[in-house]
Design a protein around this motif. Structure first.
Motif, mmCIF file in Angstrom:
data_model
loop_
_atom_site.group_PDB
_atom_site.id
_atom_site.type_symbol
_atom_site.label_atom_id
_atom_site.label_comp_id
_atom_site.label_asym_id
_atom_site.label_seq_id
_atom_site.Cartn_x
_atom_site.Cartn_y
_atom_site.Cartn_z
ATOM 1 N N LYS A 5 -13.593 22.895 -38.750
ATOM 2 C CA LYS A 5 -12.352 23.042 -38.002
ATOM 3 C C LYS A 5 -12.139 24.485 -37.590
ATOM 4 C CE LYS A 5 -9.990 19.180 -40.287
ATOM 5 N NZ LYS A 5 -8.816 18.786 -41.102
ATOM 6 N N ASN A 6 -12.798 25.402 -38.283
ATOM 7 C CA ASN A 6 -12.517 26.817 -38.105
ATOM 8 C C ASN A 6 -13.098 27.396 -36.836
ATOM 9 O OD1 ASN A 6 -13.076 26.101 -41.093
ATOM 10 N ND2 ASN A 6 -11.580 27.736 -41.166
ATOM 11 N N SER A 7 -12.397 28.396 -36.317
ATOM 12 C CA SER A 7 -12.961 29.290 -35.319
ATOM 13 C C SER A 7 -13.575 30.479 -36.061
ATOM 14 C CB SER A 7 -11.866 29.785 -34.360
ATOM 15 O OG SER A 7 -11.323 28.711 -33.630
ATOM 16 N N LEU A 8 -14.446 31.189 -35.367
ATOM 17 C CA LEU A 8 -15.117 32.349 -35.971
ATOM 18 C C LEU A 8 -14.891 33.565 -35.093
ATOM 19 C CD1 LEU A 8 -17.190 33.303 -38.215
ATOM 20 C CD2 LEU A 8 -18.950 32.917 -36.491
ATOM 21 N N LEU A 9 -14.345 34.630 -35.671
ATOM 22 C CA LEU A 9 -14.256 35.923 -35.002
ATOM 23 C C LEU A 9 -15.373 36.794 -35.551
ATOM 24 C CD1 LEU A 9 -11.439 34.948 -34.084
ATOM 25 C CD2 LEU A 9 -10.623 37.277 -34.433
ATOM 26 N N LEU A 10 -16.327 37.148 -34.688
ATOM 27 C CA LEU A 10 -17.523 37.874 -35.099
ATOM 28 C C LEU A 10 -17.504 39.274 -34.499
ATOM 29 C CD1 LEU A 10 -20.313 38.215 -36.328
ATOM 30 C CD2 LEU A 10 -21.252 36.808 -34.481
ATOM 31 N N PHE A 11 -17.422 40.284 -35.362
ATOM 32 C CA PHE A 11 -17.356 41.680 -34.952
ATOM 33 C C PHE A 11 -18.760 42.264 -34.970
ATOM 34 C CE2 PHE A 11 -13.244 40.466 -36.394
ATOM 35 C CZ PHE A 11 -12.329 41.205 -35.651
ATOM 36 N N THR A 12 -19.194 42.805 -33.828
ATOM 37 C CA THR A 12 -20.550 43.327 -33.687
ATOM 38 C C THR A 12 -20.505 44.795 -33.259
ATOM 39 O OG1 THR A 12 -20.791 42.787 -31.334
ATOM 40 C CG2 THR A 12 -21.270 41.041 -32.919
ATOM 41 N N HIS A 13 -21.700 45.405 -33.174
ATOM 42 C CA HIS A 13 -21.807 46.752 -32.621
ATOM 43 C C HIS A 13 -21.707 46.692 -31.091
ATOM 44 C CE1 HIS A 13 -24.475 50.532 -31.838
ATOM 45 N NE2 HIS A 13 -23.239 50.732 -31.495
ATOM 46 N N LYS A 14 -22.688 46.018 -30.463
ATOM 47 C CA LYS A 14 -22.666 45.859 -29.004
ATOM 48 C C LYS A 14 -22.879 44.416 -28.548
ATOM 49 C CE LYS A 14 -24.244 50.508 -27.728
ATOM 50 N NZ LYS A 14 -25.259 51.278 -26.966
ATOM 51 N N TYR A 15 -23.517 43.623 -29.370
ATOM 52 C CA TYR A 15 -23.848 42.253 -28.970
ATOM 53 C C TYR A 15 -22.605 41.514 -28.469
ATOM 54 C CZ TYR A 15 -25.618 37.505 -29.123
ATOM 55 O OH TYR A 15 -25.982 36.223 -28.770
ATOM 56 N N PRO A 16 -22.676 40.805 -27.333
ATOM 57 C CA PRO A 16 -23.860 40.415 -26.559
ATOM 58 C C PRO A 16 -24.257 41.405 -25.460
ATOM 59 C CG PRO A 16 -21.960 39.316 -25.648
ATOM 60 C CD PRO A 16 -21.458 40.147 -26.807
ATOM 61 N N PHE A 17 -23.680 42.608 -25.474
ATOM 62 C CA PHE A 17 -24.025 43.600 -24.457
ATOM 63 C C PHE A 17 -25.292 44.358 -24.871
ATOM 64 C CE2 PHE A 17 -19.454 42.956 -24.001
ATOM 65 C CZ PHE A 17 -19.343 42.749 -22.635
ATOM 66 N N GLN A 20 -29.480 45.683 -28.173
ATOM 67 C CA GLN A 20 -29.512 45.848 -29.617
ATOM 68 C C GLN A 20 -29.065 44.561 -30.317
ATOM 69 O OE1 GLN A 20 -27.555 49.429 -30.966
ATOM 70 N NE2 GLN A 20 -28.329 50.635 -29.263
ATOM 71 N N GLU A 21 -29.230 44.538 -31.647
ATOM 72 C CA GLU A 21 -28.860 43.378 -32.464
ATOM 73 C C GLU A 21 -29.521 42.098 -31.952
ATOM 74 O OE1 GLU A 21 -24.332 44.287 -33.765
ATOM 75 O OE2 GLU A 21 -24.757 44.533 -31.636
ATOM 76 N N SER A 22 -30.803 42.222 -31.591
ATOM 77 C CA SER A 22 -31.515 41.077 -31.036
ATOM 78 C C SER A 22 -31.591 39.924 -32.029
ATOM 79 C CB SER A 22 -32.928 41.486 -30.606
ATOM 80 O OG SER A 22 -33.654 42.024 -31.700
#
Length: 413
Positions: A5-17, A20-22
């Motif tokens: 049921k949950n939504s996910l808030l995912l904090f990244t460095h740059k991804y999806p831009f 990096q973080e491939s």
């Protein structure tokens, strides 16, 4: 897989831009199958943007964000003193907060300000039906810890990799670790070594919050292989070209090998010009190519269509390199320095570990010995792939990780 049921808030460095973080490109596929909605919140942006699954949205909260630290100090003086004092009192290396008071205070003030920006944004989000997840223990983590300490969010979880985990990579201390660990629900280091490292540096009562969780790569089959007595030896390395990755040591090593050899390096970085200049001194028997930063799809296609004898990683520090996971998935053995969690993927079943301070001469001899050994065989390569499948296969690892996330949600609710 049944969606939570949950939504996910995912904090990244740059991804999806950017590029990096491939490794998040693999994880996001499984996360999107497990959550109804995912909101990506990168700390920085670039002009290029990678595709993401349909139920993944990107929010840029920090566009054009500039900090006037004098203004922030006046505005958040009380909170800054409170959080800084806590760390000064409970951290094992509390003297670092005195010696580095200015940069640590700036980091704290900017994090307090970011927490206010996040707080304003999540007023429109059903917080009780949402999991907050930061991909790095350094970036994005402190603002969430601050919000949790103020009961503005129900909780949050985080991964921890390498530079954000080890004190040595932060000049002596990962700042505000004790405060983060006090307020985090679960921390998932990407290696067992990383998990033990953090446990040794925090209060015993908080150690149950730490669970190692391996990253993983997808299965694209095994790479081509023929008896290398009739094939030119091909070595691949894949990393940023920065001092930490010691690509120059690879060049110095290969310069000592006297048989025909092809070397392909994938990646770029701020030492690229210097390293390319050094490579010009390689002897004629070493045929080399710098591919620069290419997409993960292009790298996979290279492995699928080319015989690679050996993967080489001579970094001074690592978590567990996804680059080695990808090579191992194709059955490619690795020679790598014994740093960080590398020994959890490079062992007698998958390749050869060398000392972190090994010389170019000794590494060159290790390569030569490998070429003439039983490890340079289809049987050994099948074993490499089997080890990868048991330990670093994406579907297995990410489904297990998602179950841990759902358990965290259930515990927090």
């Amino acid at each position: 897989m049944q969606k939570a049921k949950n939504s996910l808030l995912l904090f990244t460095h740059k991804y999806p831009f950017g590029n990096q973080e491939s490794f998040l490109e693999n994880e996001i596929i499984y996360l999107s199958q497990a959550f109804k909605q995912i909101i990506l919140i990168p700390e920085e942006t670039e002009t290029t943007k990678r595709p993401v699954p349909e139920n993944v949205e990107t929010i840029t909260l920090y566009d054009n964000l500039k900090f006037n630290y004098f203004f922030l100090f006046i505005r958040y003086l009380g909170k800054a003193i409170k959080y800084f004092s806590y760390s000064l009192l409970v951290e094992q290396k509390r003297f670092y907060y005195i010696y580095h008071v200015i940069p640590y205070l700036k980091y704290l003030l900017s994090s307090i300000h970011k927490s206010k920006i996040i707080e304003k944004y999540i007023q429109s989000v059903e917080k009780e039906n949402c999991l907050f997840y930061t991909y790095w223990f350094l970036r994005g983590n402190l603002p969430l810890a601050i919000l949790k300490s103020q009961n503005k969010i129900p909780g949050y979880i985080s991964r921890a990799h390498g530079y954000d985990l080890y004190d040595e990579q932060q000049g002596g201390l990962v700042p505000f670790r004790a405060f983060k660990m006090k307020h985090i629900d679960r921390l998932f280091p990407i290696s067992r070594l990383g998990a033990n490292y953090v446990k040794e540096r925090i209060n015993k009562q908080l150690r149950s919050k730490i669970t190692p969780a391996y990253l993983g790569t997808r299965d694209f089959g095994i790479s081509p292989y023929k008896d290398t007595t009739s094939e030119i030896i091909t070595i691949v390395s894949c990393s940023n070209i920065i001092p930490l990755k010691r690509v120059s040591l690879i060049i110095n090593t290969l310069s000592l090998i006297d048989f025909q050899l092809k070397w392909h390096h994938f990646g770029d970085g701020n030492c690229e010009n210097e390293v390319k200049l050094l490579a010009e001194s390689l002897p004629e028997n070493i045929d080399y190519r710098f591919w620069g930063r290419i997409s993960n799809i292009e790298l996979i296609e290279f492995y699928k269509n080319n015989q690679v004898t050996l993967f080489l990683n001579l970094s001074a520090s690592e978590g567990i390199p996804v680059s080695i996971m990808e090579a191992a998935s194709f059955g490619i053995p690795a020679i790598a320095t014994d740093v960080g969690g590398v020994k959890e993927i490079v062992n007698e079943q998958t390749g050869i570990l060398v000392n972190s301070d090994a010389s170019a001469e000794s590494i060159a001899q290790t390569i030569i010995s490998f070429i003439d050994s039983d490890k340079n065989s289809i049987e050994f390569r099948n074993g490499v792939r089997n080890f990868w499948k048991d330990n670093f296969e994406a579907e297995k690892n990410y489904n297990q990780f998602i179950q841990l996330l759902h358990n965290t949600v259930s515990t927090a609710s």
